[in-house]
Design a protein around this motif. Structure first.
Motif, mmCIF file in Angstrom:
data_model
loop_
_atom_site.group_PDB
_atom_site.id
_atom_site.type_symbol
_atom_site.label_atom_id
_atom_site.label_comp_id
_atom_site.label_asym_id
_atom_site.label_seq_id
_atom_site.Cartn_x
_atom_site.Cartn_y
_atom_site.Cartn_z
ATOM 1 N N GLU A 64 27.597 3.410 88.816
ATOM 2 C CA GLU A 64 26.774 3.049 89.970
ATOM 3 C C GLU A 64 25.360 2.676 89.548
ATOM 4 N N VAL A 65 24.779 3.436 88.630
ATOM 5 C CA VAL A 65 23.409 3.175 88.189
ATOM 6 C C VAL A 65 23.328 1.856 87.421
ATOM 7 N N VAL A 66 24.275 1.617 86.514
ATOM 8 C CA VAL A 66 24.275 0.357 85.770
ATOM 9 C C VAL A 66 24.460 -0.820 86.718
ATOM 10 N N ARG A 67 25.323 -0.655 87.713
ATOM 11 C CA ARG A 67 25.510 -1.716 88.716
ATOM 12 C C ARG A 67 24.206 -2.012 89.444
ATOM 13 N N ASP A 68 23.506 -0.965 89.904
ATOM 14 C CA ASP A 68 22.293 -1.151 90.694
ATOM 15 C C ASP A 68 21.139 -1.710 89.860
ATOM 16 N N VAL A 69 20.978 -1.214 88.645
ATOM 17 C CA VAL A 69 19.896 -1.712 87.785
ATOM 18 C C VAL A 69 20.182 -3.155 87.364
ATOM 19 N N SER A 70 21.446 -3.462 87.101
ATOM 20 C CA SER A 70 21.809 -4.847 86.765
ATOM 21 C C SER A 70 21.481 -5.776 87.921
ATOM 22 N N ALA A 71 21.699 -5.304 89.152
ATOM 23 C CA ALA A 71 21.393 -6.122 90.331
ATOM 24 C C ALA A 71 19.905 -6.439 90.415
ATOM 25 N N GLY A 111 19.252 -9.452 88.634
ATOM 26 C CA GLY A 111 20.032 -10.607 89.051
ATOM 27 C C GLY A 111 21.326 -10.737 88.287
ATOM 28 N N GLU A 112 21.812 -9.631 87.732
ATOM 29 C CA GLU A 112 23.021 -9.644 86.929
ATOM 30 C C GLU A 112 24.079 -8.736 87.561
ATOM 31 N N ARG A 113 25.240 -8.680 86.925
ATOM 32 C CA ARG A 113 26.308 -7.769 87.315
ATOM 33 C C ARG A 113 26.616 -6.858 86.134
ATOM 34 N N PRO A 114 27.164 -5.685 86.395
ATOM 35 C CA PRO A 114 27.493 -4.794 85.271
ATOM 36 C C PRO A 114 28.554 -5.414 84.381
ATOM 37 N N LYS A 124 4.868 -8.616 95.561
ATOM 38 C CA LYS A 124 6.245 -9.097 95.626
ATOM 39 C C LYS A 124 6.501 -10.202 94.600
ATOM 40 N N VAL A 125 5.555 -11.144 94.511
ATOM 41 C CA VAL A 125 5.729 -12.267 93.574
ATOM 42 C C VAL A 125 5.730 -11.773 92.138
ATOM 43 N N ARG A 126 4.806 -10.864 91.827
ATOM 44 C CA ARG A 126 4.731 -10.337 90.465
ATOM 45 C C ARG A 126 6.025 -9.635 90.079
ATOM 46 N N GLU A 127 6.561 -8.800 90.988
ATOM 47 C CA GLU A 127 7.804 -8.090 90.698
ATOM 48 C C GLU A 127 8.970 -9.070 90.534
ATOM 49 N N ALA A 128 8.975 -10.127 91.354
ATOM 50 C CA ALA A 128 10.044 -11.127 91.250
ATOM 51 C C ALA A 128 9.969 -11.875 89.925
ATOM 52 N N ILE A 129 8.739 -12.188 89.475
ATOM 53 C CA ILE A 129 8.565 -12.860 88.186
ATOM 54 C C ILE A 129 9.069 -11.967 87.059
ATOM 55 N N ILE A 130 8.735 -10.681 87.129
ATOM 56 C CA ILE A 130 9.183 -9.745 86.090
ATOM 57 C C ILE A 130 10.707 -9.688 86.046
ATOM 58 N N ARG A 131 11.337 -9.605 87.226
ATOM 59 C CA ARG A 131 12.803 -9.525 87.267
ATOM 60 C C ARG A 131 13.440 -10.784 86.691
ATOM 61 N N ARG A 140 15.479 -13.361 79.581
ATOM 62 C CA ARG A 140 15.459 -12.792 78.231
ATOM 63 C C ARG A 140 16.757 -12.028 77.948
ATOM 64 N N ASN A 141 17.245 -11.341 78.966
ATOM 65 C CA ASN A 141 18.483 -10.569 78.816
ATOM 66 C C ASN A 141 19.648 -11.478 78.432
ATOM 67 N N LYS A 142 19.742 -12.620 79.119
ATOM 68 C CA LYS A 142 20.825 -13.557 78.819
ATOM 69 C C LYS A 142 20.729 -14.067 77.383
ATOM 70 N N ALA A 143 19.506 -14.358 76.945
ATOM 71 C CA ALA A 143 19.319 -14.867 75.580
ATOM 72 C C ALA A 143 19.705 -13.813 74.546
ATOM 73 N N LEU A 144 19.348 -12.556 74.819
ATOM 74 C CA LEU A 144 19.680 -11.491 73.881
ATOM 75 C C LEU A 144 21.173 -11.193 73.860
#
Length: 350
Positions: free
Chosen positions: A181-188, A191-194, A323-330, A336-340
């Protein structure tokens, strides 16, 4: 374990997919009607009719190659409707796997194969087209999968349960469900899926012992997950590339690849092993990455520390800035996650 209520699960599933509340109850009622007079064609039709929720193909505007314009309001609505159907269809496939597992458990207990087959393995291979080893794994993992579905409202993929089963073995079922559940929620949040690899990575980073209290246990799992996935400023840890974790809702072989099938994604990856080509014949997928890099460089130069400082200093826009800053970070973290996660090329000869 509390009884798994299929109607409640379907309601949650369809509501998550953007359908009206109670849609799951309607499907459940239809299922009961099918069971009163079994008809495989009716069952298949019920799933295929999910496509009725898709926008008409003629209604979809065809976009030229290379067009990167913003989606129109109509396109956004069509995209949302389509993705809701896709998510529901994929979840239906995952749920079907666990129905198969429960059926096989009954077949094994009653030895109903004893007059038609020499062994349970032969029966399994004839009935579902998979090996006895895979079927046994499916049966063993079903209780955890069903409890995960009941407690989280999400039907887990077989490859995901294969990983959380390791957590269950080491820390218990509560920890295994919480980890999923935690991995699912943090992945969301990213913008990703577990994926199986992210579940595996978090499991491997957990301490040897978890606290006994559920809330403390969850806090440790969440902290570990956020560190591994790179949320809240933590560095993202490179995870093994997983080409098929969320793309196939069918029954998979234990190693994550359906038996007798090859991965188109893997083939595409192997195609990248050729020598670097001349600029004028750069393949489309590489050109897309190069174009993305150029845009990222432009953004990096445009969005300076001073821009952030000026936006933060405006009291009237404080909430919007947050809101914008948090969205940019996400979004930046997701890129970066996809590249790694992506495969690295083989080392050059010599």
């Amino acid at each position: 374990m509390a009884r798994y209520d299929a109607t409640d699960a379907l309601d949650e599933l369809f509501e998550d997919g953007g359908y009206a509340a109670g849609a799951g109850s309607a499907v459940s009622a239809r299922t009961e009607a099918i069971l009163d007079g079994p008809s495989p064609s009716d069952s298949i039709d019920a799933v295929l009719r999910l496509a009725d929720g898709l926008p008409g193909l003629d209604e979809v505007r065809e976009v030229a190659e290379g067009d990167v314009s913003e989606l129109t309001e109509q396109e956004l609505q069509q995209k949302e409707r389509t993705e809701a159907v896709i998510r529901t269809a994929m979840a239906t496939g995952d749920a079907s796997v666990w129905v198969v597992a429960q059926g096989l458990e009954r077949v094994a207990k009653g030895k109903w194969w004893r007059r038609t087959h020499r062994t349970l393995a032969a029966y399994v291979e004839d009935t579902i087209g998979r090996s006895a080893v895979y079927a046994r794994q499916l049966r063993n993992n079903a209780p955890l999968a069903l409890e995960t579905a009941e407690r989280t409202g999400t039907v887990p993929h077989p490859s995901h349960v294969k990983e959380t089963k390791k957590t269950e073995k080491q820390y218990g079922r509560d920890a295994a469900v919480t980890l999923y559940e935690v991995v699912r929620d943090v992945s969301a949040e990213l913008g990703e899926r577990p994926t199986a690899s992210s579940l595996q990575a978090v499991h491997q980073r957990l301490p040897e012992q978890l606290p006994g209290l559920p809330e403390q246990q969850r806090a440790v799992i969440e902290e570990t997950t956020r560190h591994v996935l790179g949320v809240d400023g933590a560095s993202i840890e490179a995870l093994p590339f997983e080409a098929k974790s969320n793309t196939d809702a069918s029954i998979e072989a234990p190693d994550g690849m359906p038996e007798g099938e090859s991965s188109a994604v893997g083939a595409a990856t192997r195609a990248g092993d050729d020598d670097i080509q001349d600029a004028e014949v750069v393949p489309e997928y590489l050109a897309a990455l190069q174009d993305a890099l150029k845009k990222l460089n432009l953004l990096d130069r445009a969005v300076t520390k001073d821009v952030y400082a000026q936006a933060a200093a405006d009291p009237e826009g404080a909430e919007e800035y947050r809101k914008v800053r948090e969205a940019i970070i996400r979004r930046a973290t997701a890129i970066r996650n996809k590249a790694l996660h992506a495969p690295t090329p083989p080392a050059a000869d010599g």
